[in-house]
Design a protein around this motif. Structure first.
Motif, PDB file in Angstrom:
ATOM      1  N   THR A   1       3.712  -7.375 -12.932  1.00  0.00           N
ATOM      2  CA  THR A   1       2.572  -6.763 -12.242  1.00  0.00           C
ATOM      3  C   THR A   1       2.708  -7.058 -10.761  1.00  0.00           C
ATOM      4  N   LEU A   2       3.123  -6.070  -9.999  1.00  0.00           N
ATOM      5  CA  LEU A   2       3.334  -6.244  -8.568  1.00  0.00           C
ATOM      6  C   LEU A   2       2.706  -5.081  -7.796  1.00  0.00           C
ATOM      7  N   THR A   3       2.077  -5.411  -6.695  1.00  0.00           N
ATOM      8  CA  THR A   3       1.420  -4.421  -5.862  1.00  0.00           C
ATOM      9  C   THR A   3       1.595  -4.801  -4.398  1.00  0.00           C
ATOM     10  N   LEU A   4       1.812  -3.812  -3.561  1.00  0.00           N
ATOM     11  CA  LEU A   4       1.829  -4.043  -2.125  1.00  0.00           C
ATOM     12  C   LEU A   4       0.511  -3.536  -1.552  1.00  0.00           C
ATOM     13  N   VAL A   5      -0.155  -4.382  -0.794  1.00  0.00           N
ATOM     14  CA  VAL A   5      -1.424  -4.020  -0.156  1.00  0.00           C
ATOM     15  C   VAL A   5      -1.134  -3.781   1.317  1.00  0.00           C
ATOM     16  N   VAL A   6      -1.339  -2.552   1.772  1.00  0.00           N
ATOM     17  CA  VAL A   6      -1.040  -2.153   3.151  1.00  0.00           C
ATOM     18  C   VAL A   6      -2.348  -2.091   3.920  1.00  0.00           C
ATOM     19  N   ASP A   7      -2.419  -2.839   5.023  1.00  0.00           N
ATOM     20  CA  ASP A   7      -3.656  -2.943   5.797  1.00  0.00           C
ATOM     21  C   ASP A   7      -3.383  -2.609   7.263  1.00  0.00           C
ATOM     22  N   GLY A   8      -4.250  -1.788   7.867  1.00  0.00           N
ATOM     23  CA  GLY A   8      -4.115  -1.489   9.285  1.00  0.00           C
ATOM     24  C   GLY A   8      -4.460  -0.047   9.604  1.00  0.00           C
ATOM     25  N   PRO A   9      -4.481   0.301  10.892  1.00  0.00           N
ATOM     26  CA  PRO A   9      -4.874   1.661  11.321  1.00  0.00           C
ATOM     27  C   PRO A   9      -3.971   2.753  10.758  1.00  0.00           C
ATOM     28  N   GLN A  10      -2.681   2.430  10.579  1.00  0.00           N
ATOM     29  CA  GLN A  10      -1.736   3.421  10.064  1.00  0.00           C
ATOM     30  C   GLN A  10      -1.345   3.119   8.621  1.00  0.00           C
ATOM     31  N   ALA A  11      -2.305   2.634   7.839  1.00  0.00           N
ATOM     32  CA  ALA A  11      -2.017   2.158   6.483  1.00  0.00           C
ATOM     33  C   ALA A  11      -1.376   3.227   5.608  1.00  0.00           C
ATOM     34  N   HIS A  12      -1.906   4.455   5.662  1.00  0.00           N
ATOM     35  CA  HIS A  12      -1.407   5.498   4.756  1.00  0.00           C
ATOM     36  C   HIS A  12       0.024   5.902   5.101  1.00  0.00           C
ATOM     37  N   ALA A  13       0.307   6.057   6.399  1.00  0.00           N
ATOM     38  CA  ALA A  13       1.665   6.427   6.812  1.00  0.00           C
ATOM     39  C   ALA A  13       2.639   5.294   6.508  1.00  0.00           C
ATOM     40  N   LEU A  14       2.201   4.068   6.752  1.00  0.00           N
ATOM     41  CA  LEU A  14       3.062   2.929   6.478  1.00  0.00           C
ATOM     42  C   LEU A  14       3.323   2.779   4.982  1.00  0.00           C
ATOM     43  N   ALA A  15       2.324   3.105   4.168  1.00  0.00           N
ATOM     44  CA  ALA A  15       2.493   3.007   2.724  1.00  0.00           C
ATOM     45  C   ALA A  15       3.619   3.913   2.241  1.00  0.00           C
TER      46      ALA A  15
ATOM     47  N   PRO B   1      -2.313   9.139  -4.418  1.00  0.00           N
ATOM     48  CA  PRO B   1      -2.472  10.225  -3.438  1.00  0.00           C
ATOM     49  C   PRO B   1      -3.491   9.896  -2.344  1.00  0.00           C
ATOM     50  N   LYS B   2      -4.420   9.009  -2.615  1.00  0.00           N
ATOM     51  CA  LYS B   2      -5.436   8.646  -1.623  1.00  0.00           C
ATOM     52  C   LYS B   2      -5.471   7.134  -1.470  1.00  0.00           C
ATOM     53  N   GLY B   3      -5.746   6.656  -0.272  1.00  0.00           N
ATOM     54  CA  GLY B   3      -5.868   5.236  -0.033  1.00  0.00           C
ATOM     55  C   GLY B   3      -7.226   4.727  -0.493  1.00  0.00           C
ATOM     56  N   LEU B   4      -7.343   3.420  -0.533  1.00  0.00           N
ATOM     57  CA  LEU B   4      -8.624   2.826  -0.933  1.00  0.00           C
ATOM     58  C   LEU B   4      -9.678   3.069   0.123  1.00  0.00           C
ATOM     59  N   THR B   5      -9.309   2.857   1.376  1.00  0.00           N
ATOM     60  CA  THR B   5     -10.174   3.094   2.541  1.00  0.00           C
ATOM     61  C   THR B   5      -9.290   3.679   3.635  1.00  0.00           C
ATOM     62  N   PRO B   6      -9.861   4.117   4.755  1.00  0.00           N
ATOM     63  CA  PRO B   6      -9.012   4.650   5.839  1.00  0.00           C
ATOM     64  C   PRO B   6      -7.975   3.654   6.351  1.00  0.00           C
ATOM     65  N   GLU B   7      -8.211   2.356   6.179  1.00  0.00           N
ATOM     66  CA  GLU B   7      -7.280   1.346   6.685  1.00  0.00           C
ATOM     67  C   GLU B   7      -6.699   0.466   5.584  1.00  0.00           C
ATOM     68  N   LEU B   8      -6.752   0.947   4.360  1.00  0.00           N
ATOM     69  CA  LEU B   8      -6.258   0.126   3.244  1.00  0.00           C
ATOM     70  C   LEU B   8      -5.623   1.020   2.184  1.00  0.00           C
TER      71      LEU B   8
ATOM     72  N   LEU C   1       9.163  -3.354   8.765  1.00  0.00           N
ATOM     73  CA  LEU C   1       8.454  -2.079   8.677  1.00  0.00           C
ATOM     74  C   LEU C   1       7.144  -2.087   9.462  1.00  0.00           C
ATOM     75  N   TYR C   2       6.555  -3.268   9.692  1.00  0.00           N
ATOM     76  CA  TYR C   2       5.267  -3.314  10.403  1.00  0.00           C
ATOM     77  C   TYR C   2       5.300  -4.209  11.640  1.00  0.00           C
ATOM     78  N   LYS C   3       6.418  -4.851  11.891  1.00  0.00           N
ATOM     79  CA  LYS C   3       6.500  -5.763  13.031  1.00  0.00           C
ATOM     80  C   LYS C   3       6.193  -5.035  14.335  1.00  0.00           C
ATOM     81  N   GLY C   4       5.353  -5.628  15.165  1.00  0.00           N
ATOM     82  CA  GLY C   4       4.997  -5.052  16.454  1.00  0.00           C
ATOM     83  C   GLY C   4       3.879  -4.024  16.382  1.00  0.00           C
ATOM     84  N   THR C   5       3.307  -3.819  15.187  1.00  0.00           N
ATOM     85  CA  THR C   5       2.186  -2.878  15.024  1.00  0.00           C
ATOM     86  C   THR C   5       0.930  -3.651  14.637  1.00  0.00           C
TER      87      THR C   5
END
Length: 738
Positions: free
Chosen positions: A432-446, A468-475, A506-510
């Motif tokens: 059971t593994l999941t990546l949680v992407v957090d930030g202003p560009q969460a969907h693109a980064l995902a 197909p959809k994120g949890l929130t605009p930044e998650l 992938l997210y360094k500097g953002t």
């Protein structure tokens, strides 16, 4: 201690009535609260897991942290081109059953539960195997707390889907232990039976045999009542009742055994019943008080780890052990006063009544053995040390983690479900593994993260799923499976690689960040937290126990020896556990499954219990030696007399505890087996090698240095003795062993 003993004798009816009332009150109050409510919770401060949990909570997505389980469906003939009859209705019905189910996902339909109503949506076709014969339905709960009633409720409703054409199995963390209920005699009852047999052989009279068990039962029933109430104040692990039963039966019978043995010896040497009981409590009772305190210190030391899983377990077990001490020092002398001389076998009673008293010196096997150890201390000590160190060697290769359900007994639903998933989707699909992407560009980064995962070693590329959809605009979330089983070391390496090498570029500097989450990652963090604080925990337990023994025996060498011996016992018992449960030696014969990692919490829990129990035997052994040393200032005599008089009782007490612990091997659960074998081996090694050979050999070699205590330290150290200061020991008229 004399005052306590004399009060218990004079007010014996009040003592017994008080204990009965206390037991009834604790059980009644627990019942009034709706019974015990055990829950497993994990709090891992300063870890990636902790950060994700807070992130999800603050985003209103706490249900993403809920426990999950898998319902595995297999067509016994044909394929599962469409949902089996009744499945969709059954899954939708879970929402209205107040089982805290957040939602379910099957190949044919997903269901989200909102206000007790089911909101259906499209399914996830990747949950159907390529040959369409095996399907997975994921069930997710609202909370991460382990609540057996909720999981049983889902199991009871969905197990009805089983038919002549459909196999239905349950696996995953929420369903762990499902169908693994103990058959036959429960381990704690087996422990009582074993204690009854050993006590009967040792005492050879019904009264003396029954009293230690009565004392342990009183402590256990009242202790479980208090722990039941504690579950309504704080989270207490599901393991706590079994651990408390195991500890109370073991130490309770042991403590009573030492007191009753001292009382019987006093009677055979001519003391009156009342004086004998008072003397036994004032001598062996003090040892019980010190020994029990060290066990409580060791258990409460678990709270120093900063992991919430241990808090309720440590406090609850310490409460139960404390009650065991109190029962041994109050209820036991009250009951002994009723027995009078009937605590002795008939032949010994006749001798005492006729005035035929025993001499103070000890004869028999243990007297002869203590003489042999004194004469051959170097050779015997070397043999004992080699045996312990050899057994400890596997400990150096111990790998902590979480054994997956591929180790469950083959006839359980969890094992069948695990094997079906591995058969239809590959062994890594049980992870059971999941990546949680957090930030202003969460969907693109995902999306970038998902692409990177497909080319990462040990990741199953076909399992990467981006909603197909994120949890929130930044998650946003990206779920995936490893190509190796959850317990495989390569899966652990994958988590470390993602966190340190694959994801950061992938997210360094953002302003974004990617966290690795899921049960597999949680256990990686759990192992890291425990490993990083193990030294602190061991230091706290060893340090406090050292201070306690130093104050009790007015020596700095005795507590140092005790600490060293206890560490050796822990290392050797860990070695036995690693050889069986990690290397796989004898694992099939014991029903422990294939070799896998050692549960992350096992070493710290083992150390707390083993160190506490080892201190028990050390206190009982050395207290008699110290008693002799105080009155004779002859180290050789003190060690010989102490071993001769306590060796038989220590080994008898150890046999009882070994049988109690080994009874847990009969439990089908691998973790319970691990506890039972580890603790039984630790007690065996401690009693039959350390206290029988190594400790007395070392004390003979050290000589008077055993009792070294600097004068400046003597002035600043409080005086609390294991032996009563006014106790007069009759000089031994003939050498031990004659």
């Amino acid at each position: 201690m004399k005052t306590i003993a004399q009060f218990a004798i004079r007010r014996r009816w009040w003592i017994i009535a008080g204990w009965i009332a206390f037991i009834i009150l604790t059980q009644a109050l627990t019942g009034a609260l709706g019974g015990a409510s055990y829950k497993d919770t994990f709090s891992l401060p300063h870890t990636e897991t902790d950060k994700v949990i807070h992130l999800l909570d603050n985003s209103g997505q706490s249900e993403q942290n809920g426990l999950s389980g898998q319902v595995v469906l297999k067509a016994k003939s044909g394929t599962l081109d469409s949902a089996p009859a009744g499945l969709d209705q059954a899954l939708a019905g879970l929402c209205a059953d107040k089982l805290d189910v957040v939602g379910t996902t099957s190949p044919w339909q997903s269901v989200t539960c909102a206000n007790g109503k089911a909101q259906p949506a499209a399914g996830q076709p990747t949950l159907l195997s390529q040959d369409k014969s095996i399907a997975i339905t994921n069930v997710t709960w609202k909370s991460a707390k382990y609540d057996q009633k909720l999981f049983d409720g889902v199991y009871d409703r969905l197990v009805k889907l089983r038919s002549d054409t459909l196999q239905v199995e349950f696996t995953g963390d929420a369903f762990q232990g499902q169908g693994q209920k103990q058959q036959g005699v429960p381990p704690f009852l087996l422990g009582f039976i074993a204690a009854l047999v050993v006590l009967g052989i040792v005492f050879r009279t019904f009264g003396a045999t029954a009293l230690p068990l009565a004392s342990a039962i009183a402590a256990l029933t009242s202790g479980l009542g208090l722990i039941g109430m504690l579950t309504h104040v704080m989270d207490v692990s599901n393991v706590t009742p079994q651990l408390s039963e195991l500890m109370v039966i073991g130490v309770g019978v042991d403590y009573a055994l030492f007191i009753v043995t001292r009382h019987r010896r006093n009677l055979r040497r001519g003391m009156s019943v009342q004086d004998s009981i008072t003397s036994a409590i004032d001598t062996s009772g003090r040892a019980v008080l010190f020994a029990g305190t060290t066990v409580c210190i060791a258990m409460l030391g678990l709270t120093a780890l900063g992991v919430s899983f241990f808090y309720g377990m440590a406090i609850g077990t310490a409460v139960a052990v404390s009650l065991t001490m109190v029962a041994s020092l109050t209820l036991l002398p009250a009951l002994l006063s009723f027995l009078g001389l009937k605590v002795l076998p008939r032949k010994q009673r006749r001798a005492v009544r006729a005035g035929q008293f025993e001499d103070a010196h000890t004869v028999g096997f243990w007297a002869r053995w203590s003489d042999l150890v004194a004469k051959r201390s170097v050779a015997l000590g070397l043999v004992g040390a080699i045996a312990i160190i050899t057994l400890a060697i596997p400990f150096l290769s111990m790998r902590m983690g979480h054994a997956d359900q591929g180790n469950d007994p083959g006839n359980t639903t969890t094992r069948k479900g695990y094997d079906l998933i591995a058969q239809g989707f590959g062994p890594g699909y049980n992870s059971t593994l999941t990546l949680v992407v957090d930030g202003p560009q969460a969907h693109a980064l995902a999306a970038k993260v998902a692409d990177a995962l497909k080319t990462t070693e040990h990741v199953n590329p076909n399992s990467v799923f981006l909603p197909p959809k994120g949890l929130t605009p930044e998650l946003s979330l990206v779920s995936f499976k490893s190509s190796t089983s959850p317990q495989d070391s390569k899966t652990t390496d994958l988590v470390h690689s993602l966190r340190s090498d694959v994801l950061p570029p992938l997210y360094k500097g953002t302003g974004d960040h990617v966290y690795v989450f899921g049960q597999t990652a949680i256990y990686v963090d759990f192992s890291h937290v425990l490993a990083s604080k193990m030294v602190l925990f061991m230091g706290a337990v060893v340090g406090l126990s050292f201070l306690l023994l130093m104050i009790a025996f007015r020596s700095v060498v005795i507590p140092l020896t005790a600490a060293l011996m206890n560490l050796l016992a822990a290392g050797a018992s860990f070695g036995v556990v690693v050889a069986i449960f990690q290397w796989g030696w004898l694992s099939d014969a014991l029903g422990a499954g294939k070799g896998g990692p050692i549960e992350a919490w096992a070493p710290v829990l083992f150390f707390a219990i083993i160190f506490g129990l080892s201190m028990d035997y050390q206190v009982f052994l050395v207290s008699r030696m110290h008693e002799e040393w105080v009155h004779t200032r002859d180290n050789r005599r003190a060690v010989r007399v102490g071993q001769a008089e306590t060796g038989g009782i220590i080994t008898a007490a150890a046999l009882i505890m070994i049988m109690v612990f080994f009874g847990f091997v009969l439990d089908p659960n691998r973790v319970v087996k691990l506890l039972g074998i580890g603790l039984a081996s630790a007690v065996f090694l401690d009693a039959f090698i350390l206290r029988t050979v190594l400790v007395p050999s070392l004390m003979h070699l050290l000589g008077r240095a055993n009792w070294f205590f600097p004068k400046w330290l003597d002035k600043v150290t409080p005086r609390v003795s294991v032996e009563p200061p006014d106790e007069v020991i009759e000089p031994e008229r003939t050498p031990v062993g004659v």
